[in-house]
Enzyme design. Structure first.
Site, PDB file in Angstrom:
ATOM      1  N   GLY A 106      35.423  17.036  73.398  1.00 48.50           N
ATOM      2  CA  GLY A 106      36.481  17.112  74.368  1.00 48.50           C
ATOM      3  C   GLY A 106      35.932  17.182  76.053  1.00 48.50           C
ATOM      4  N   ARG A 170      33.766  11.685  69.625  1.00 50.27           N
ATOM      5  CA  ARG A 170      33.488  12.814  68.663  1.00 50.27           C
ATOM      6  C   ARG A 170      32.767  12.300  67.491  1.00 50.27           C
ATOM      7  NH1 ARG A 170      35.706  17.195  69.793  1.00 50.27           N
ATOM      8  NH2 ARG A 170      37.460  17.529  71.093  1.00 50.27           N
ATOM      9  N   ASP A 201      29.211  21.598  67.756  1.00 46.98           N
ATOM     10  CA  ASP A 201      29.126  20.659  66.569  1.00 46.98           C
ATOM     11  C   ASP A 201      28.088  19.606  67.165  1.00 46.98           C
ATOM     12  OD1 ASP A 201      30.603  21.461  64.504  1.00 46.98           O
ATOM     13  OD2 ASP A 201      32.378  20.566  65.397  1.00 46.98           O
ATOM     14  N   LYS A 227      28.621  22.579  76.555  1.00 45.11           N
ATOM     15  CA  LYS A 227      29.788  22.237  77.068  1.00 45.11           C
ATOM     16  C   LYS A 227      31.013  22.739  76.049  1.00 45.11           C
ATOM     17  CE  LYS A 227      32.196  19.564  75.196  1.00 45.11           C
ATOM     18  NZ  LYS A 227      32.860  18.777  74.428  1.00 45.11           N
ATOM     19  N   THR A 228      31.965  23.083  76.657  1.00 48.78           N
ATOM     20  CA  THR A 228      33.184  23.310  75.911  1.00 48.78           C
ATOM     21  C   THR A 228      34.144  24.243  76.508  1.00 48.78           C
ATOM     22  OG1 THR A 228      34.650  23.956  73.970  1.00 48.78           O
ATOM     23  CG2 THR A 228      32.480  25.012  74.212  1.00 48.78           C
ATOM     24  N   ASP A 230      36.232  25.752  75.431  1.00 56.30           N
ATOM     25  CA  ASP A 230      36.727  26.978  74.575  1.00 56.30           C
ATOM     26  C   ASP A 230      35.913  27.980  74.736  1.00 56.30           C
ATOM     27  OD1 ASP A 230      38.078  24.456  73.500  1.00 56.30           O
ATOM     28  OD2 ASP A 230      37.048  24.289  71.611  1.00 56.30           O
TER      29      ASP A 230
HETATM   30  P1  FBP Z   1      35.187  20.271  72.212  1.00 57.53           P
HETATM   31  O1  FBP Z   1      34.756  21.721  71.014  1.00 57.53           O
HETATM   32  O2  FBP Z   1      34.679  19.177  71.934  1.00 57.53           O
HETATM   33  O3  FBP Z   1      34.666  20.921  73.621  1.00 57.53           O
HETATM   34  O4  FBP Z   1      36.675  20.733  72.186  1.00 57.53           O
HETATM   35  C1  FBP Z   1      37.377  20.994  73.308  1.00 57.53           C
HETATM   36  C2  FBP Z   1      39.066  20.968  72.813  1.00 57.53           C
HETATM   37  O5  FBP Z   1      39.705  20.696  74.082  1.00 57.53           O
HETATM   38  C3  FBP Z   1      39.635  21.765  71.934  1.00 57.53           C
HETATM   39  O6  FBP Z   1      40.254  23.106  72.874  1.00 57.53           O
HETATM   40  C4  FBP Z   1      40.557  21.280  71.170  1.00 57.53           C
HETATM   41  O7  FBP Z   1      41.067  21.650  70.147  1.00 57.53           O
HETATM   42  C5  FBP Z   1      40.250  20.023  71.022  1.00 57.53           C
HETATM   43  O8  FBP Z   1      39.296  19.666  71.935  1.00 57.53           O
HETATM   44  C6  FBP Z   1      41.211  18.696  71.031  1.00 57.53           C
HETATM   45  O9  FBP Z   1      40.472  17.594  70.607  1.00 57.53           O
HETATM   46  P2  FBP Z   1      40.909  16.170  70.935  1.00 57.53           P
HETATM   47  O10 FBP Z   1      40.340  15.830  72.340  1.00 57.53           O
HETATM   48  O11 FBP Z   1      40.209  15.212  69.970  1.00 57.53           O
HETATM   49  O12 FBP Z   1      42.404  16.099  70.975  1.00 57.53           O
END
Ligand code: FBP
Length: 566
Positions: A106, A170, A201, A227-228, A230
């Protein structure tokens, strides 16, 4: 290592330099974006002068050391690396490097600055190096889709949000065929190094790749960057993942606006679900920033074994208390991953994961016979049932962003209030409004903190690769101090790992850092929430500031965690 001063892509021998905005961008970017392009990023002083790399003591893993040692025979136990100033006189840039970079998972504000940092490191400290950006995340490596990143390509993205310079994905590199494809690409491009900018991941994947390359005596080294949005990829040496600061500031601005709206009309309860996947860091940080009436922290729900009914009752009780005070409005914050935290729902999800990994969900509903948690599944609103069955992401996670917990809770609170109405315990009107703040926080212009932090992470990643390190995550610390005093180094990725069950099998994973109930941020929140529930102490923090007295503020979470460490 030789030293040099760098500003926005130009080696400047200590002076800052500006340049006109390239054609395409000048017509499409706003004044604010333009001014951010011109912003000269500060570097920690260790990166501005000559430095050497010093190794610490051997590391272990976050859990299951024997399994991790078996899975990473070439990398397990690596010591952390620290950049320290060295008194050597300035030397001219040395040999050239060929480096690849990719953005994974993300979006998170600041990713472009990591790439800028790597690029500027190569410009300043090496001669004739090349930087390649793999398009669309890990798939870019497997399919050998890349673009050479030059000054002109990178410049328009400096200090800008999003991942659109090379985009993200992803995909996971996991099968023997995919490892082979990755090998072919790094051999074709003759890469000395690869930087994975990703979450837990993706950094696990980076480590597997580093192990694979080292096991085959290939020269390509792999470095990760945290990065994230979250905020769940962190440890002592990596105090926070980038993007968290900006995303929380953006969500807090909008929550503050909703609070002002709700106080103005006095007629709605706003149920706001906030992104953040499993961990509730974003929700907790936004609560500390804005003081909502009700905040649910997933980790607390799990620790207390709360059921969906307990959570519903907790919210309903506060609504009833507020009604007695004449307040029939309020703001409720819910973490995206709440559903995944409720032990009874966790059990249901685990069962569904196994069925989805090995069986077919048939229309006749025969698979349900295998569910021990069938009573709970049947009790959930149909929309939620469907959302729970959606395809898992490539890492085997439930796609919590697609589960509308906020609507489910509104429905459950309505039912509970109706029951209390019939018992004569509640006689007001309840109107719920649902919101999900997620994607709108992931690509904003990075805050000063994220812009600076990412630049240092990228510069540091360049330095680690230059010195031949592999299987480390770029680590910048001392973040409560001015940027000049930040420390820079690398932490063994295996030291962050444990094993977990995914797709029905045990796999190495970087252990997610969840909200700690005995941690300083949660304790601060817990000491204030009862007052926020009853009195309206809403705070509207306004938009992200780039200049002014609060522009360099770091998140409450980081500030409190750093404070607790000292
Ligand atoms: P990452 O772990 O890849 O940084 O995810 C961040 C995030 O924004 C989460 O908060 C959310 O659940 C997910 O991506 C949403 O995924 P997608 O962009 O595939 O809809």
């Amino acid at each position: 290592m030789p030293s040099a001063a760098v500003a926005n892509g130009f080696t400047t021998a200590g002076k800052s330099s500006t340049r006109s905005t390239p054609g395409l961008l000048s017509s499409t970017c706003s004044e604010v974006q333009r001014s951010r392009l011109q912003f000269v990023l500060p570097l920690p002083s260790v990166l501005k002068n000559s430095f050497k790399i010093v190794d610490g003591s051997p590391s272990s893993s976050a859990g299951s050391p024997d399994e991790i040692a078996k899975l990473f025979p070439n990398l397990f136990g690596q010591p952390p690396a620290m950049l320290v100033p060295c008194g050597s006189t300035e030397a001219s840039p040395d040999r050239s490097l060929r480096i690849g970079v990719l953005l994974s998972g993300g979006q998170a504000p600041g990713g472009h600055n990591v790439i800028s940092g790597i690029f500027d490191y190569l410009q300043a400290r090496t001669r004739g190096s090349k930087l390649y950006g793999f398009r669309g995340g890990p798939a870019g490596i497997m399919k050998c889709k890349y673009v050479e990143l030059t000054t002109d390509v990178i410049y328009p993205y400096r200090n800008q949000g999003g991942f659109d310079m090379i985009c993200s994905g992803r995909d996971k590199i996991e099968t023997p065929k995919q490892f082979k494809q990755a090998e072919e690409t790094v051999l074709k491009l003759d890469l000395d190094g690869l930087v994975f900018i990703g979450g837990d991941d993706s950094n696990t994947n980076a480590c597997l790749l580093a192990e694979n390359f080292r096991g085959k005596n290939m020269k390509t080294r792999v470095i990760g960057c945290p990065k994230t949005i979250d905020g769940d990829l962190k440890c002592k040496e990596v105090p926070i993942s980038f993007g968290f600061d900006t995303a929380c500031k953006i969500y807090a601005e909008v929550i503050g606006n909703v609070m002002t709206d709700c106080r103005s009309t006095g007629k709605y309860y706003h149920f706001i679900r906030l992104m953040g996947r499993a961990a509730s860091h974003i929700t907790l940080e936004c609560a500390l920033k804005t003081h909502p009436n009700i905040t649910i922290i997933g980790e607390e729900v799990a620790a207390n074994n709360y059921t969906l009914k307990n959570v519903t009752d907790y919210i309903t009780d506060i609504i009833c208390k507020r009604a007695k005070l004449g307040y029939n409005y309020g703001v409720v914050l819910i973490p995206e991953g709440l559903i995944d935290f409720i032990p009874e729902v966790q059990q249901l999800i685990a069962e569904l994961n196994e069925i989805l990994a090995h069986d077919v969900i048939d229309e006749a509903g025969l698979w349900k016979k295998k569910l021990q948690s069938q009573h709970l599944f049947d009790f959930l609103p149909q929309a939620i049932q469907k959302q729970l069955l959606l395809e898992r992401d490539p890492h085997g996670n439930v796609q919590v962003a697609k589960i509308e917990t906020e609507r489910m809770l509104i429905e459950m609170v309505e039912n509970e209030l109706e029951k209390r109405r019939q018992e004569g315990l509640y006689n007001k009107q309840f109107k719920g409004q649902s919101h999900f703040f997620g994607y709108e926080g992931r690509c904003g212009l990075p805050s000063n903190f994220d812009a600076n932090y990412c630049y240092a992470l990228g510069f540091g990643a360049g330095a680690l690769l230059h010195s031949g390190k592999t299987g480390l995550i770029s680590s910048v610390s001392n973040l409560g101090a001015p940027v000049e005093e930040w420390t820079v180094g690398g932490t063994a990725l295996t030291s962050l790992m444990d094993v977990e069950r995914r797709h029905g099998e045990f796999k190495p994973v970087i252990k997610k850092a969840m909200v700690e109930l005995d941690g300083a941020p949660f304790k601060k929140f817990a000491s204030m929430r009862d007052e926020w529930a009853i009195k309206n102490q809403f705070i509207n923090p306004g938009p992200v500031q780039f200049v002014g007295p609060r522009a360099n503020d770091i998140s409450h979470t980081l500030m409190l965690e750093l404070g607790a460490q000292t």
